[in-house]
Design a protein around this motif. Structure first.
Motif, PDB file in Angstrom:
ATOM      1  N   GLU A  10       0.786  -1.241   0.000  1.00 29.52           N
ATOM      2  CA  GLU A  10       0.000   0.000   0.000  1.00 29.52           C
ATOM      3  C   GLU A  10       0.818   1.292   0.000  1.00 29.52           C
ATOM      4  O   GLU A  10       0.254   2.383  -0.114  1.00 29.52           O
ATOM      5  N   ASP A  79      -5.238   2.458  -7.999  1.00 35.61           N
ATOM      6  CA  ASP A  79      -6.122   2.863  -6.905  1.00 35.61           C
ATOM      7  C   ASP A  79      -6.416   4.359  -7.025  1.00 35.61           C
ATOM      8  O   ASP A  79      -5.557   5.199  -6.737  1.00 35.61           O
ATOM      9  N   ASN A 102      -8.652  -1.038  -8.581  1.00 31.86           N
ATOM     10  CA  ASN A 102      -9.041  -0.770  -7.193  1.00 31.86           C
ATOM     11  C   ASN A 102      -9.627   0.634  -7.087  1.00 31.86           C
ATOM     12  O   ASN A 102      -8.882   1.586  -6.992  1.00 31.86           O
ATOM     13  N   ASP A 166     -14.259  -6.617  -1.129  1.00 31.93           N
ATOM     14  CA  ASP A 166     -13.670  -5.905   0.007  1.00 31.93           C
ATOM     15  C   ASP A 166     -14.787  -5.454   0.935  1.00 31.93           C
ATOM     16  O   ASP A 166     -15.517  -4.508   0.623  1.00 31.93           O
ATOM     17  N   SER A 203      -5.095  -1.682   7.500  1.00 32.05           N
ATOM     18  CA  SER A 203      -4.800  -0.543   8.361  1.00 32.05           C
ATOM     19  C   SER A 203      -6.057   0.272   8.689  1.00 32.05           C
ATOM     20  O   SER A 203      -6.024   1.093   9.587  1.00 32.05           O
ATOM     21  N   ASN A 204      -7.168   0.020   7.971  1.00 32.99           N
ATOM     22  CA  ASN A 204      -8.407   0.701   8.349  1.00 32.99           C
ATOM     23  C   ASN A 204      -8.763   0.414   9.804  1.00 32.99           C
ATOM     24  O   ASN A 204      -9.317   1.260  10.500  1.00 32.99           O
ATOM     25  N   ILE A 234      -4.476  -5.690   1.665  1.00 32.57           N
ATOM     26  CA  ILE A 234      -3.741  -4.464   1.386  1.00 32.57           C
ATOM     27  C   ILE A 234      -2.925  -4.158   2.634  1.00 32.57           C
ATOM     28  O   ILE A 234      -3.492  -3.935   3.714  1.00 32.57           O
TER      29      ILE A 234
HETATM   30  N1  THG Z   1      -9.681  -0.947   0.423  1.00 35.09           N
HETATM   31  C1  THG Z   1      -9.294  -0.819  -0.864  1.00 35.09           C
HETATM   32  N2  THG Z   1      -8.380   0.082  -1.250  1.00 35.09           N
HETATM   33  C2  THG Z   1      -7.837   0.932  -0.348  1.00 35.09           C
HETATM   34  C3  THG Z   1      -8.185   0.832   1.005  1.00 35.09           C
HETATM   35  C4  THG Z   1      -9.145  -0.135   1.387  1.00 35.09           C
HETATM   36  N3  THG Z   1      -6.919   1.859  -0.745  1.00 35.09           N
HETATM   37  C5  THG Z   1      -6.490   2.900   0.145  1.00 35.09           C
HETATM   38  C6  THG Z   1      -6.376   2.375   1.562  1.00 35.09           C
HETATM   39  N4  THG Z   1      -7.591   1.681   1.927  1.00 35.09           N
HETATM   40  C7  THG Z   1      -5.182   1.445   1.661  1.00 35.09           C
HETATM   41  N5  THG Z   1      -3.941   2.149   1.448  1.00 35.09           N
HETATM   42  C8  THG Z   1      -3.255   2.782   2.493  1.00 35.09           C
HETATM   43  C9  THG Z   1      -2.085   3.457   2.194  1.00 35.09           C
HETATM   44  C10 THG Z   1      -1.331   4.043   3.220  1.00 35.09           C
HETATM   45  C11 THG Z   1      -1.755   3.945   4.517  1.00 35.09           C
HETATM   46  C12 THG Z   1      -2.904   3.287   4.807  1.00 35.09           C
HETATM   47  C13 THG Z   1      -3.659   2.700   3.790  1.00 35.09           C
HETATM   48  C14 THG Z   1      -0.990   4.542   5.643  1.00 35.09           C
HETATM   49  N6  THG Z   1       0.163   5.128   5.431  1.00 35.09           N
HETATM   50  C15 THG Z   1       0.935   5.675   6.522  1.00 35.09           C
HETATM   51  C16 THG Z   1       0.343   6.996   6.972  1.00 35.09           C
HETATM   52  O1  THG Z   1      -0.371   7.636   6.221  1.00 35.09           O
HETATM   53  O2  THG Z   1       0.587   7.353   8.123  1.00 35.09           O
HETATM   54  C17 THG Z   1       2.355   5.875   6.118  1.00 35.09           C
HETATM   55  C18 THG Z   1       2.530   6.898   5.062  1.00 35.09           C
HETATM   56  C19 THG Z   1       3.975   7.068   4.663  1.00 35.09           C
HETATM   57  O3  THG Z   1       4.396   6.324   3.741  1.00 35.09           O
HETATM   58  O4  THG Z   1       4.653   7.930   5.237  1.00 35.09           O
HETATM   59  O5  THG Z   1      -1.401   4.474   6.786  1.00 35.09           O
HETATM   60  O6  THG Z   1      -9.515  -0.287   2.561  1.00 35.09           O
HETATM   61  N7  THG Z   1      -9.847  -1.660  -1.762  1.00 35.09           N
END
Ligand code: THG
Length: 298
Positions: A10, A79, A102, A166, A203-204, A234
């Motif tokens: 991700e 995405d 996505n 999803d 991470s959600n 993801i």
């Molecule tokens: N379902 C589907 N697609 C998705 C999601 C989903 N796409 C977007 C998201 N949810 C999944 N992608 C992420 C990408 C980054 C983070 C969380 C989800 C994340 N990044 C850290 C932050 O923002 O703090 C680190 C960022 C960095 O690189 O510094 O948490 O649910 N189909």
């Protein structure tokens, strides 16, 4: 045979520090570096998340695709909420049948625009259970939405084997009920859509939780989803423990959590280290313990 999960990495996203700046300034190096790191960490797919990209999406997404596929053959997962950018991106994807769109949600305008594009590309699609009124409230609403999406996708010639449902993970800070209904949906999925796959943005579940604690929730949540056969997730590919779980290398932890889901209650005074972390985190994610940020030390 150990359960395994294909990882969709991700970290290449517009919100990320390193990747976001590189995207905005059109600098290929950092994006290609991250793509290599995620691939070496074991990712099966690389998510390229440009966000809504209202102004420049139709130019940015193809640029992202070419930036990555010029150096690596790892399948891509495009995405964006911008349908025109999605379509423009897929036009330049080399290996379309291996790639993932996505996502397609149960919103009519998204279905109308993206389903024909996905059918033409022959790609995999994430069917996001998000409708005109937002998130489904329970597992029955998730099931109804999944049937709508499946009918429309199948009708366009996209078979269940190309669909990843999803159910949308929800933050533990909103309580454990929504997490339970997502898992309940996962339990029913093969009856609703035989042969289909699934995915969840892990991470959600830890959204809004202190940064250093998030990984514990994400790891245990993945193991819970594995009980119902989740096929992809993801993930943060930089979390080595999480990647080991994806590869099926933490069978002891999987056995313990799946046992607890079947009603076992191991003697926690005999547990230490990662086993104790997963035990405590399972109690919170299953709603048997109330969530607070001190859940690991209580
Ligand atoms: N379902 C589907 N697609 C998705 C999601 C989903 N796409 C977007 C998201 N949810 C999944 N992608 C992420 C990408 C980054 C983070 C969380 C989800 C994340 N990044 C850290 C932050 O923002 O703090 C680190 C960022 C960095 O690189 O510094 O948490 O649910 N189909």
């Amino acid at each position: 045979m150990a359960l395994t999960v294909k990882a969709i990495a991700e970290s290449i996203n517009i919100m990320g520090k390193r990747s976001g700046a590189a995207m905005r300034e059109r600098i290929q190096g950092p994006i290609q570096e991250m793509a290599r790191e995620e691939t070496e960490a074991g990712a099966s797919y690389l998510d390229l998340n440009i966000g809504p990209a209202r102004k420049d999406g139709i130019e940015l997404m193809p640029w992202m695709v070419e930036t990555v596929q010029n150096t690596l053959a790892t399948p891509l997962c495009l995405d964006t909420t911008n349908t025109a950018a999605m379509i423009a991106g897929f036009q330049v994807v080399k290996n379309k049948t291996a790639a993932i769109m996505n996502s397609i949600s149960a919103q009519p305008e998204r279905m109308e625009k993206l389903i024909p594009a996905a059918a033409e590309a022959g790609c995999n699609v994430i069917a996001l259970l998000w409708g005109p009124e937002g998130m489904p409230r329970d597992s029955n609403e998730r099931a109804a939405m999944a049937v709508d999406l499946m009918m429309a996708l199948n009708g366009a010639g996209i078979p269940n084997e190309k669909i990843l449902f999803d159910p949308i993970g929800t933050p533990i800070t909103l309580g454990a009920d929504q997490i339970a209904s997502g898992l309940e949906f996962m339990m029913m999925l093969q009856e609703i859509a035989p042969g289909s796959g699934s995915t969840v943005g892990l991470s959600n579940v830890s959204n809004g939780v202190a940064e250093h604690l998030r990984k514990y929730l994400d790891r245990t949540y993945l193991i819970m989803l594995m009980k119902y056969g989740i096929s992809t997730a993801i993930v943060n590919a930089y979390d080595k423990e999480l990647m080991a779980i994806c590869r099926g290398e933490r069978q002891d932890l999987v056995d313990m959590v799946h046992g607890m889901m079947d009603g076992d209650d191991p003697d926690s005074s005999a547990l230490t280290g990662t086993a104790l972390e997963h035990y405590k985190t399972y109690k919170v994610l299953s709603g048997q313990a109330v969530f607070s940020e001190s859940w690991l030390t209580l």
